[in-house]
Write a protein that holds these residues in place. Structure first.
Motif, mmCIF file in Angstrom:
data_model
loop_
_atom_site.group_PDB
_atom_site.id
_atom_site.type_symbol
_atom_site.label_atom_id
_atom_site.label_comp_id
_atom_site.label_asym_id
_atom_site.label_seq_id
_atom_site.Cartn_x
_atom_site.Cartn_y
_atom_site.Cartn_z
ATOM 1 N N ILE A 72 0.837 -1.199 0.000
ATOM 2 C CA ILE A 72 0.000 0.000 0.000
ATOM 3 C C ILE A 72 0.870 1.247 0.000
ATOM 4 N N ASP A 73 1.966 1.233 0.740
ATOM 5 C CA ASP A 73 2.890 2.370 0.741
ATOM 6 C C ASP A 73 3.461 2.623 -0.649
ATOM 7 N N ILE A 109 2.955 5.976 -3.015
ATOM 8 C CA ILE A 109 4.106 6.731 -3.503
ATOM 9 C C ILE A 109 4.060 6.843 -5.026
ATOM 10 N N LEU A 110 3.685 5.776 -5.714
ATOM 11 C CA LEU A 110 3.543 5.844 -7.169
ATOM 12 C C LEU A 110 2.432 6.809 -7.579
ATOM 13 N N LEU A 113 1.382 9.423 -5.880
ATOM 14 C CA LEU A 113 1.896 10.762 -5.624
ATOM 15 C C LEU A 113 2.875 11.181 -6.712
ATOM 16 N N PHE A 114 3.736 10.281 -7.145
ATOM 17 C CA PHE A 114 4.695 10.583 -8.205
ATOM 18 C C PHE A 114 3.984 10.964 -9.494
ATOM 19 N N PHE A 115 2.971 10.193 -9.888
ATOM 20 C CA PHE A 115 2.268 10.481 -11.135
ATOM 21 C C PHE A 115 1.455 11.763 -11.051
ATOM 22 N N VAL A 116 0.907 12.078 -9.898
ATOM 23 C CA VAL A 116 0.146 13.319 -9.747
ATOM 24 C C VAL A 116 1.083 14.519 -9.831
#
Length: 69
Positions: free
Chosen positions: A19-20, A24-25, A27-30
């Motif tokens: 889930i972490d 994180i992925l 958040l990276f794409f946003v």
């Protein structure tokens, strides 16, 4: 002859780290996504009175739009 069976260990998959990684992925794409704002100009086009083309179309027409509009 009776053999003893070994008790099976229960296998647990730890989903907390998965889930972490997903968050994180996400958040990276946003953060890396570029949002473009399309600007549009409203243009009132003339309507044709007849279906025949006009003869004065041979001159080139230059249109300049300043920053003020």
């Amino acid at each position: 002859m009776k053999f003893r069976r070994k008790q099976r260990e229960t296998v647990d998959i730890n989903l907390a780290s998965l889930i972490d990684v997903v968050f994180i992925l996400l958040l990276f794409f946003v953060v890396t996504t570029t949002f473009t704002r399309e600007t549009q100009l409203r243009v009132d086009l003339p309507e044709a009175v007849s279906g025949t083309p006009a003869d004065d179309q041979s001159k080139p027409l230059d249109i300049a739009i300043s920053a003020d509009g």
